[in-house]
Design an enzyme around this catalytic site. Structure first.
Site, PDB file in Angstrom:
ATOM      1  N   ASN A 103      10.861  46.416 -35.769  1.00  0.00           N
ATOM      2  CA  ASN A 103      11.589  47.329 -34.887  1.00  0.00           C
ATOM      3  C   ASN A 103      13.083  47.255 -35.161  1.00  0.00           C
ATOM      4  OD1 ASN A 103      13.378  46.483 -32.373  1.00  0.00           O
ATOM      5  ND2 ASN A 103      11.925  44.800 -32.723  1.00  0.00           N
ATOM      6  N   PHE A 154      18.586  47.875 -28.541  1.00  0.00           N
ATOM      7  CA  PHE A 154      18.879  47.726 -27.102  1.00  0.00           C
ATOM      8  C   PHE A 154      18.861  49.083 -26.389  1.00  0.00           C
ATOM      9  CE2 PHE A 154      21.526  43.503 -27.257  1.00  0.00           C
ATOM     10  CZ  PHE A 154      20.376  42.812 -27.591  1.00  0.00           C
ATOM     11  N   SER A 209      19.346  39.542 -31.430  1.00  0.00           N
ATOM     12  CA  SER A 209      18.745  40.753 -31.979  1.00  0.00           C
ATOM     13  C   SER A 209      19.452  41.126 -33.273  1.00  0.00           C
ATOM     14  CB  SER A 209      18.857  41.909 -30.985  1.00  0.00           C
ATOM     15  OG  SER A 209      18.495  43.140 -31.621  1.00  0.00           O
ATOM     16  N   ASN A 248      19.475  44.089 -34.464  1.00  0.00           N
ATOM     17  CA  ASN A 248      19.598  45.543 -34.465  1.00  0.00           C
ATOM     18  C   ASN A 248      20.857  46.075 -33.804  1.00  0.00           C
ATOM     19  OD1 ASN A 248      17.038  45.778 -35.728  1.00  0.00           O
ATOM     20  ND2 ASN A 248      16.074  45.383 -33.754  1.00  0.00           N
ATOM     21  N   THR A 249      21.723  45.186 -33.318  1.00  0.00           N
ATOM     22  CA  THR A 249      23.056  45.561 -32.856  1.00  0.00           C
ATOM     23  C   THR A 249      24.051  44.918 -33.809  1.00  0.00           C
ATOM     24  OG1 THR A 249      22.384  45.731 -30.531  1.00  0.00           O
ATOM     25  CG2 THR A 249      24.725  45.381 -30.984  1.00  0.00           C
ATOM     26  N   LYS A 262      18.740  32.972 -26.098  1.00  0.00           N
ATOM     27  CA  LYS A 262      17.719  33.354 -27.092  1.00  0.00           C
ATOM     28  C   LYS A 262      18.360  33.408 -28.469  1.00  0.00           C
ATOM     29  CE  LYS A 262      13.809  36.442 -27.770  1.00  0.00           C
ATOM     30  NZ  LYS A 262      12.972  37.479 -27.131  1.00  0.00           N
ATOM     31  N   ASN A 282      13.874  34.981 -31.636  1.00  0.00           N
ATOM     32  CA  ASN A 282      13.817  36.434 -31.738  1.00  0.00           C
ATOM     33  C   ASN A 282      13.127  36.822 -33.051  1.00  0.00           C
ATOM     34  OD1 ASN A 282      14.447  39.222 -31.232  1.00  0.00           O
ATOM     35  ND2 ASN A 282      16.281  38.569 -30.120  1.00  0.00           N
TER      36      ASN A 282
END
Length: 362
Positions: free
Chosen positions: A110, A114, A173, A175-176, A215, A244
């Protein structure tokens, strides 16, 4: 003959992954999915970071991003549920498509970024469940365009303090852009100082202290793990969540989907995340709580996380493939494994394979 869960999965898999996810949330909201009645097993009960967990299995953040179905998730057999990741302002996330199944590997990639409805919408929903039992953690993050990302995490603590069972600061994450930079020593020290100072102020105001977890990513170097452990122990942090999603793509069966950008979760993450879990347990000692997440698909894999040093475990991606009956199967299976091991409580098995996972080559 296919059971209902298998038929439902086949039906959902006719749709793209993000549409199917939305349909599963809608099914939980509608009450179409039956609750799973599990007889409480006191041997699974845990007290971690001052909270009492009926069993050690939780739903990880990422499924219920907007706090739409925490109680429905708890009714599936989970001992706790974590909602989010939530950012102060609503944001749409990255362009679609942004979720990809690797069916043969029981994995997911993915790059959602967010996507969520923001603090206000989630706060309203969590406030509406006031007085209900069940532990619901709030996973907080920063908006992509935030000028001060640490301020966004502090805002999450302040906004959700009246309704959260615990907090998770998600700095891992992939993805940011730049978010994982907050895992660096000086940045992490600044983040934890600000977040925990806000927690202290809110605790004095509310008369109760809510635990805060951090996390982290599974792609850390040994030096990176050293830094996180040192900073975590120097602050009043309650625990770590390990880990994560990963940027690694080792051993995947679909080379085309494997090239998609984003974080990989599911079964292929199990060994890597469990080894990092053990290494963090070794670094932080026996007392700091750790929640193990990554590739949990059965009672055996859940217990292996505990043997590697976890106090609690979480899952998400494997339920995409195993269906909503998975948490109840795992919890019942853990009771059976305790019977086999002949221990009085599952906590007695924590760290029992720590040395194995410390030496694992992943």
């Amino acid at each position: 003959m296919l059971d209902f869960a298998s038929l439902a999965r086949r039906g959902l898999f006719l749709f793209d992954a993000e549409t199917a996810h939305g349909m599963s949330v809608a099914a939980l909201k509608s009450g179409l999915l039956p609750s799973c009645r599990i007889s409480p097993d006191p041997r699974l009960a845990q007290t971690v970071a001052g909270l009492s967990f009926a069993n050690p299995l939780g739903m990880a953040a990422g499924y219920d991003k907007n706090a739409e179905v925490p109680d429905a998730l708890l009714s599936l057999g989970f001992g706790f549920a974590e909602i989010g990741t939530l950012t102060p302002k609503p944001q749409s996330g990255n362009p679609k498509p942004r979720i990809f199944r690797l069916v043969d590997d029981m994995a997911v990639i993915n790059r959602l970024g967010f996507n969520n409805e923001g603090h206000d919408a989630a706060y309203a929903r969590l406030s509406a469940r006031s007085g209900k039992s069940g532990l619901v953690g709030v996973n907080i993050g920063a908006n992509k365009d935030a000028e001060d990302r640490i301020a966004d995490y502090v805002a999450g603590i302040r906004r959700f303090y009246p309704v959260a069972s615990y907090f998770t600061a998600n700095i891992s994450s992939p993805n940011t852009p730049g978010l994982r930079d907050l895992q660096a020593r000086e940045s992490l020290a600044a983040l934890l100082s600000a977040v925990l100072a806000a927690r202290q102020e809110e605790a004095l105001r509310a008369g109760r202290r809510i635990p805060v977890f951090l996390k982290i990513a599974p792609d850390l170097t040994e030096e990176g793990m050293d830094d996180i452990a040192e900073v975590a122990l120097a602050h009043d942090l309650d625990g770590l969540i390990v880990s994560n999603t990963t940027l690694a793509r080792d051993g995947l069966s679909d080379p085309v989907v494997a090239k998609e950008a984003g974080g990989l979760s599911g079964k292929p993450l199990f060994d890597k995340s469990t080894a990092v879990l053990a290494r963090m347990r070794k670094r932080v000692g026996r007392d700091l709580a750790i929640i193990g997440v990554g590739g949990v698909s059965s009672a055996e894999t859940a217990l292996e996380k505990i043997r590697a040093g976890a106090d609690l475990v979480q899952l998400y991606s494997c339920m995409v493939y195993e269906g909503p009956g998975l948490p109840a199967r795992i919890v019942r299976g853990l009771s059976g494994l305790i019977d086999r091991e002949e221990v009085g409580n599952i906590r007695e098995l924590r760290d029992s394979r720590l040395d194995y996972w410390l030496s694992a080559k992943v």
